[in-house]
Structure formats: structure tokens, C-alpha cells
Design an enzyme around this catalytic site. Sequence first.
Site, short mmCIF file in Angstrom:
data_model
loop_
_atom_site.label_atom_id
_atom_site.label_comp_id
_atom_site.label_asym_id
_atom_site.label_seq_id
_atom_site.Cartn_x
_atom_site.Cartn_y
_atom_site.Cartn_z
N HIS A 284 12.38 -0.92 26.01
CA HIS A 284 13.75 -0.90 26.52
C HIS A 284 14.27 0.54 26.55
CE1 HIS A 284 13.68 -5.26 25.68
NE2 HIS A 284 14.68 -5.34 26.53
N LYS B 163 19.33 0.93 23.43
CA LYS B 163 19.25 -0.37 22.77
C LYS B 163 19.17 -0.18 21.26
CE LYS B 163 16.96 -4.88 22.97
NZ LYS B 163 18.26 -5.58 23.09
#
EC number: 1.17.1.8
Length: 267
Positions: A155, A159
Amino acid sequence: MTNICIVGAGGRMGRTLIEAIQQAEGLDLTVATERAGSSLIGADAGELAGVGRLGVAISEDPAAQVAAFDVLIDFTRPEGTLAHLEICRKAGRAMVIGTTGFTEAQKQTIREAAKEIPVVFAPNMSVGVNLCLKLLDLAARVLGDEVDIEVIEAHHRHKVDAPSGTALRMGEVVAEALGRDLAQCAVYGREGHTGERERKTIGFETIRAGDIVGEHTVMFAGIGERVEITHKASSRMTFAKGAVRAAAWLKGRSAGLYDMQDVLDLR
């Protein structure tokens, strides 16, 4: 028409949700909120999302506007989500929860609230990811204990939780199919002299880099062959469209805890 409230409307996901609602039929954005003190308070939600003026000003408190919406969609942080859940519980409003990073105690709070209101709670709203969950269940049952299983996810740098909620859910699906308890068989990252791989463990590896929207691969590695099931998201819109679909599905539902497998009729 189903009236929708978006919390965290000024964030990346919030803006994408606003856009997705404008593309959907039968849904109307009536409330959009941001945290108290945000510089976005008072701004038009549509202009903020780049879809044109909607006449919905960003406000601070969804509790003051519960009469204006049927379903609240939340992709914020666990603490904020639970506060919004309590607002919905007291007002009898439905809720879509896409937030990840909950503790087990926080998940129990969601389960308790869902005894009174309808809630769709899923770590990933993507249709493709939820199809992958079905494929993972099948692969685990067919390949069984003869393979080593690894979950690799990537990600963007912003995040804050790891592994991702989607990666954990994938691990849960595989573990359940094999009759294992993920809490007992999960291995998170490896470092140093780890020794030979323990059989029947499920490994997790996490990447955080750049602007990766979301990538997940589950590897079933045997001797002489391996099977990989991969999902790659190139836009947050895939998650937003799933959440909007869940919101439309929730209207008129009885109290209960649902997930995207229910929404997509994949049970």
C-alpha cells in the site's frame, strides 16, 4: 432515494466517495463532515471532490444532522468510526464501515451495535477482492496442507496499519477453510536466523511505498508448482463504488452485521 452521509469527506477516500455517489442511481449526498476545526468546514462537498457544486456544505457533527441521512459511510480511523457508530445506533441509522485497524475489542463493539442497526463491515469493498476471497476458500480446500501459504500486500506510504485489513481477512478465509486459527498460525515478517519454515503457518509480508493504492497476493507454494491469487487496485474508485453499492443495499435491511459477501450475494 437513499440519503447518504460521508464522514471524513475531505480525505482521499472521502472525495472519491462523493464522486461515486454522483455516478450512482438512487443515492443522494445530503451530509458531508470533517473533523472539528478543519479548514474545509463550510466548503461545498461537490466542489471539494471536483464534481461541481452540490449545495452540501462540509460540517462538523453528523449527530446534529441524523434526520438528513439514511446511511453513513465511514473510511476514517477506528476511534472516529466507533464514535460515528454510536451516533448511528442511537438514531437508528444504517452504516457502512470500510475502516481498518480495529482491535478485537473494537470489533466486538461493532458486533454489539449491529444487533440494533444494519451494518456492512468489510476491510475491502472491492468486488474483485471479494471474488478473490471466494477463490481463496476454494484454493485452500483443494490444496490443503500440502502447500506453504504466504500473504503479501503493498500500500501507499500513508497507510498506518499493517498488515492491511484485507490481507488479514484473506488469511482468515484461508485459515478457516483449513480448520486453523489464524491467531495461532500467523507469522508476521521474518528477520534473522528463523530456522526452517514451520508447516501449517500462514506468513504475512507488508510493503509501504509511494502511492500504491492496494495490491494483495496469496501464494500457495508446493513442491514443483505454486498457485498465486492476486488483486491489484489502480484507483480508489473501486473501493468507493463497492461502498456505495453496500449503502444502497442496506436501505430497508433489518439489524445485523453484514459484509460484502452478503452485498454481492456470494454466500
